[in-house]
Structure formats: structure tokens, C-alpha cells
Design an enzyme around this catalytic site. Structure first.
Site, PDB file in Angstrom:
ATOM      1  CB  CYS A   7      -0.980  -0.027   1.174  1.00 22.03           C
ATOM      2  SG  CYS A   7      -0.196  -0.011   2.804  1.00 22.03           S
ATOM      3  NE  ARG A  13      -4.450   1.566   1.649  1.00 24.94           N
ATOM      4  CZ  ARG A  13      -4.225   2.334   0.589  1.00 24.94           C
ATOM      5  NH1 ARG A  13      -5.057   2.275  -0.433  1.00 24.94           N
ATOM      6  NH2 ARG A  13      -3.184   3.139   0.554  1.00 24.94           N
ATOM      7  CG  ASP A 125      -5.260   5.723   2.505  1.00 26.29           C
ATOM      8  OD1 ASP A 125      -5.300   5.154   3.611  1.00 26.29           O
ATOM      9  OD2 ASP A 125      -4.417   6.576   2.194  1.00 26.29           O
TER      10      ASP A 125
HETATM   11  P1  4NP Z   1      -1.787   2.805   4.043  1.00 23.46           P
HETATM   12  O1  4NP Z   1      -2.438   4.165   4.628  1.00 23.46           O
HETATM   13  O2  4NP Z   1      -1.226   3.158   2.681  1.00 23.46           O
HETATM   14  O3  4NP Z   1      -2.969   1.888   3.937  1.00 23.46           O
HETATM   15  O4  4NP Z   1      -0.750   2.373   5.034  1.00 23.46           O
HETATM   16  C1  4NP Z   1      -1.741   5.379   4.684  1.00 23.46           C
HETATM   17  C2  4NP Z   1      -0.931   5.652   5.771  1.00 23.46           C
HETATM   18  C3  4NP Z   1      -0.259   6.848   5.829  1.00 23.46           C
HETATM   19  C4  4NP Z   1      -0.404   7.785   4.824  1.00 23.46           C
HETATM   20  C5  4NP Z   1      -1.211   7.505   3.744  1.00 23.46           C
HETATM   21  C6  4NP Z   1      -1.873   6.288   3.668  1.00 23.46           C
HETATM   22  N1  4NP Z   1       0.265   9.037   4.890  1.00 23.46           N
HETATM   23  O5  4NP Z   1       0.041   9.883   4.002  1.00 23.46           O
HETATM   24  O6  4NP Z   1       1.085   9.239   5.802  1.00 23.46           O
END
Ligand code: 4NP
Length: 157
Positions: A7, A13, A125
Site C-alpha cells: 500500500c 492496508r 485508503d
Molecule cells: P496505508 O495508509 O497506505 O494503507 O498504510 C496510509 C498511511 C499513511 C499515509 C497515507 C496512507 N500518509 O500519508 O502518511
């Protein structure tokens, strides 16, 4: 067989996807043949634990949680994996840019969801959302992982 879940941040995710798929692999007796890891395409959260809302969502559904450390994916990780399963199209494009000759094994995680729809093939997300957004992401992840493990089990039998 090495499966990499990917992800953006590797704190929401893909850690949930790796926890679910690893538990299913163990339940199917495939622990000796299939390993599941997770990565982010971005490095902002490198070294961090999973978001506590992701761990809480896993626990609400009875999956193991905890012990995760976020990693940023490298070209080497793509090259050494057998399947690289991405939460959304932005992750998919980023992984393909990283290792352009290895695109065949890079897919959307939900390509293993039998109910996947046109234009509805990502795990959105949940990071900026509430607990319900994490529960919804986890439900999509569970369905896709069931499809994935069914195919892997059929390959091994
Ligand atoms: P992930 O969610 O991609 O599902 O781990 C996110 C976690 C952090 C961020 C974006 C998406 N961020 O911009 O820091």
C-alpha cells in the site's frame, strides 16, 4: 512462494492484508510453502508499528495483530517476490515504475476478489477515515485474501 502486499504507507492496508493472508496460509497448511510480507511505496512511516486502528480492526475480526514494522518497497523486493499485490492503482503504478520488467507479477489485491467490479477494484485508503473505514477496508481485504488463498491452495494440491 513469496507474496508481497503493498500500500502507500505500510501502516494500514498492507499490514492488515499480510496479517489476514498469513493466518489463512497457516489455516490451509501452506505455512511451509507460502510467505506473506508487506511494504509501502512511500517511506514516511518506515520503522513504525501499524496504525493502532488497523490493529484494532484486525482484533475485532479475530485476526492476529501487532509486531509490524513498516518498510518501503525496493526494486529488489519486487524482483524476489512471486506475487506483488497492491491495494490501489497508484501503488500498482509505483511498483511497476520501480521494476518495469517485473510487471506481470504485480496485480491489484482485489483481482482475487470474485465480486470485483469495473471501477471498484481498489482497497480505499482508510487512513483519514474512522473505525468504519478500517472495517470496510478489512472486509475487502478478507474477501480478496480468501480468493488468493483458494488459488494458491489449488496450485499446491
Ligand atoms: P496505508 O495508509 O497506505 O494503507 O498504510 C496510509 C498511511 C499513511 C499515509 C497515507 C496512507 N500518509 O500519508 O502518511
Amino acid at each position: 512462494m513469496r507474496v508481497a502486499m503493498v500500500c502507500l504507507g505500510n501502516i494500514c492496508r498492507s499490514p492488515m492484508a499480510a496479517a489476514v493472508a498469513s493466518a489463512m496460509v497457516a489455516e490451509c497448511g501452506l505455512a511451509g510453502t507460502v510467505t506473506v510480507e508487506s511494504f509501502g511505496t512511500a517511506g514516511y512511516h518506515r520503522g513504525e508499528a501499524a496504525d493502532r486502528r488497523a490493529d484494532a480492526a484486525l482484533r475485532r475480526r479475530g485476526w492476529p495483530a501487532g509486531g509490524h514494522r513498516a518498510r518501503q518497497i525496493t526494486a529488489h523486493d519486487v524482483m524476489t517476490a512471486d506475487l506483488v499485490l497492491c491495494a490501489d492503482r497508484a501503488n500498482l503504478a509505483a511498483v511497476r515504475r520501480l521494476a518495469p520488467d517485473h510487471g506481470d507479477k504485480v496485480r491489484l489485491l482485489r483481482s482475487f476478489d470474485p465480486q470485483v467490479g469495473v471501477g471498484d477494484d481498489e482497497v480505499p485508503d482508510p487512513w483519514g477515515g474512522d473505525d468504519a473505514a478500517f472495517d470496510e477496508a478489512l472486509a475487502l481485504i478478507e474477501t480478496a485474501c480468501r480468493g488468493l488463498i483458494g488459488e494458491l491452495a489449488a496450485l499446491q494440491s
